[in-house]
Design a protein around this motif. Sequence first.
Motif, PDB file in Angstrom:
ATOM      1  N   VAL A 103      51.552  31.912  89.829  1.00 40.51           N
ATOM      2  CA  VAL A 103      51.983  32.539  91.067  1.00 40.51           C
ATOM      3  C   VAL A 103      52.310  34.009  90.839  1.00 40.51           C
ATOM      4  O   VAL A 103      51.910  34.873  91.624  1.00 40.51           O
ATOM      5  CB  VAL A 103      53.191  31.774  91.620  1.00 40.51           C
ATOM      6  N   ALA A 104      53.006  34.292  89.725  1.00 40.44           N
ATOM      7  CA  ALA A 104      53.382  35.678  89.435  1.00 40.44           C
ATOM      8  C   ALA A 104      52.144  36.553  89.312  1.00 40.44           C
ATOM      9  O   ALA A 104      52.132  37.708  89.727  1.00 40.44           O
ATOM     10  CB  ALA A 104      54.199  35.739  88.145  1.00 40.44           C
ATOM     11  N   PHE A 105      51.083  35.971  88.782  1.00 42.68           N
ATOM     12  CA  PHE A 105      49.840  36.723  88.601  1.00 42.68           C
ATOM     13  C   PHE A 105      49.330  37.272  89.927  1.00 42.68           C
ATOM     14  O   PHE A 105      48.878  38.408  90.018  1.00 42.68           O
ATOM     15  CB  PHE A 105      48.790  35.794  87.990  1.00 42.68           C
ATOM     16  N   ASP A 106      49.408  36.457  90.986  1.00 45.14           N
ATOM     17  CA  ASP A 106      48.922  36.904  92.293  1.00 45.14           C
ATOM     18  C   ASP A 106      49.951  37.755  93.025  1.00 45.14           C
ATOM     19  O   ASP A 106      49.601  38.732  93.669  1.00 45.14           O
ATOM     20  CB  ASP A 106      48.551  35.694  93.157  1.00 45.14           C
ATOM     21  N   PHE A 107      51.239  37.361  92.912  1.00 50.57           N
ATOM     22  CA  PHE A 107      52.251  38.065  93.698  1.00 50.57           C
ATOM     23  C   PHE A 107      52.519  39.470  93.173  1.00 50.57           C
ATOM     24  O   PHE A 107      52.894  40.342  93.932  1.00 50.57           O
ATOM     25  CB  PHE A 107      53.559  37.274  93.697  1.00 50.57           C
ATOM     26  N   ARG A 108      52.350  39.691  91.867  1.00 53.10           N
ATOM     27  CA  ARG A 108      52.776  40.967  91.304  1.00 53.10           C
ATOM     28  C   ARG A 108      52.057  42.151  91.937  1.00 53.10           C
ATOM     29  O   ARG A 108      52.605  43.244  92.034  1.00 53.10           O
ATOM     30  CB  ARG A 108      52.584  40.983  89.782  1.00 53.10           C
ATOM     31  N   THR A 109      50.812  41.947  92.396  1.00 53.76           N
ATOM     32  CA  THR A 109      50.098  43.072  92.992  1.00 53.76           C
ATOM     33  C   THR A 109      50.294  43.128  94.500  1.00 53.76           C
ATOM     34  O   THR A 109      50.019  44.146  95.107  1.00 53.76           O
ATOM     35  CB  THR A 109      48.591  42.979  92.697  1.00 53.76           C
ATOM     36  N   LYS A 110      50.728  42.036  95.099  1.00 60.35           N
ATOM     37  CA  LYS A 110      50.820  42.019  96.561  1.00 60.35           C
ATOM     38  C   LYS A 110      52.235  42.245  97.070  1.00 60.35           C
ATOM     39  O   LYS A 110      52.432  42.747  98.161  1.00 60.35           O
ATOM     40  CB  LYS A 110      50.275  40.685  97.096  1.00 60.35           C
ATOM     41  N   ALA A 111      53.229  41.869  96.284  1.00 64.13           N
ATOM     42  CA  ALA A 111      54.617  42.063  96.703  1.00 64.13           C
ATOM     43  C   ALA A 111      54.940  43.565  96.671  1.00 64.13           C
ATOM     44  O   ALA A 111      54.203  44.337  96.082  1.00 64.13           O
ATOM     45  CB  ALA A 111      55.546  41.284  95.773  1.00 64.13           C
ATOM     46  N   PRO A 112      56.069  43.958  97.323  1.00 57.75           N
ATOM     47  CA  PRO A 112      56.467  45.368  97.282  1.00 57.75           C
ATOM     48  C   PRO A 112      56.609  45.827  95.843  1.00 57.75           C
ATOM     49  O   PRO A 112      57.012  45.046  94.977  1.00 57.75           O
ATOM     50  CB  PRO A 112      57.826  45.378  97.990  1.00 57.75           C
ATOM     51  N   SER A 113      56.291  47.095  95.578  1.00 61.21           N
ATOM     52  CA  SER A 113      56.224  47.514  94.176  1.00 61.21           C
ATOM     53  C   SER A 113      57.574  47.421  93.481  1.00 61.21           C
ATOM     54  O   SER A 113      57.623  47.322  92.261  1.00 61.21           O
ATOM     55  CB  SER A 113      55.673  48.934  94.066  1.00 61.21           C
ATOM     56  N   ARG A 114      58.685  47.407  94.251  1.00 67.45           N
ATOM     57  CA  ARG A 114      59.975  47.323  93.558  1.00 67.45           C
ATOM     58  C   ARG A 114      60.204  45.930  92.971  1.00 67.45           C
ATOM     59  O   ARG A 114      61.051  45.743  92.111  1.00 67.45           O
ATOM     60  CB  ARG A 114      61.120  47.713  94.490  1.00 67.45           C
ATOM     61  N   PHE A 115      59.437  44.948  93.460  1.00 66.83           N
ATOM     62  CA  PHE A 115      59.577  43.596  92.904  1.00 66.83           C
ATOM     63  C   PHE A 115      58.587  43.312  91.779  1.00 66.83           C
ATOM     64  O   PHE A 115      58.632  42.261  91.165  1.00 66.83           O
ATOM     65  CB  PHE A 115      59.371  42.536  93.992  1.00 66.83           C
ATOM     66  N   LYS A 116      57.682  44.272  91.540  1.00 66.41           N
ATOM     67  CA  LYS A 116      56.593  43.995  90.605  1.00 66.41           C
ATOM     68  C   LYS A 116      57.143  43.634  89.217  1.00 66.41           C
ATOM     69  O   LYS A 116      56.660  42.713  88.575  1.00 66.41           O
ATOM     70  CB  LYS A 116      55.683  45.218  90.510  1.00 66.41           C
TER      71      LYS A 116
END
Lengths: 135, 178
Positions: B86-99
Amino acid sequence: MLLTAGFGCWYFVRKNQYPPWLLKATIAMTFSGWVATLAGWYVTEIGRQPFLVSGVLRTADAATQIPSGNIALSLAMYLSIYFLLLVAYISTLFVMAHRAIRLEANNLHVSDMQTDPAAVGGGMSEKQFNLEKQA
Amino acid sequence: MGLSFLIYAILDGYDLGVGVLLPRDNQAQRDSMIYSIGPFWDANETWLVMAIGLLLIAFPSAHSYILQGLYLPTAIMLAGLILRGVAFDFRTKAPSRFKQKWDLAFKLGSLLATLTQGYMLGRYVTGFEETNAALAFALLSAVCVTAGYCFIGSAWLVMKTEGNCRSALPAGPDTVIC
């Protein structure tokens, strides 16, 4: 779900636009497909009791002998992970939708992002990144 | 079945190793490390599904015995793999402060998966003995499997990356892990 989808198509063909109330209704229907799937699943699972495989295997015979504490622990773990992921998923959906609105407001297009090498493989394009910094 | 387990350990070993090796203070290095395994990690994990499926079909009673003995570690490994995927997909789509948080989730998920895999291997090798020595062996095996995965992960990075990311590697897994 089907009614909303059909009515939305009909409305768009007739009026060539989506009024806000229809869009809000569509947002409200986000999890309707999920609810429908789960409801169907419940019907099959409950409907075939007390068998796990109808007429072949009883549920009582297939139950595990692992201590129930372990099962409860793993169930709690899965539930909490899925809850966190659900929250992350919904908030990310809204973030992506708002990002698209900002892109439109700045007259950028998705194609601008796709030509950017950083965007390949799901990366964030520089324009998108700058937009986020502005916001 | 043995072949799929072997292929899984080698192939998913390097991308789990890359996940464990992610540095916490360097976004650019994390990006290039994750992009280097981007197209491969998903296919690599499919070997695990195939291996377990073959275990179930070919040796059903062994399957039930082994997975009952390893129930909790398996559940924890699955949690790690879920976090990772999940982190693999979310890291690029979530706001950059959550990356950075998602990258941390990727690292922790990888670490959980490697540690539990090593632990399961240790328990399996000692025949699920409940003695202290067997448990200590399983814990040692957890650490060693993680180190081995880190090693093939670094070998993969030496092959696939250049510049800073590559020259940072000889520092060794022990300094990069924490």
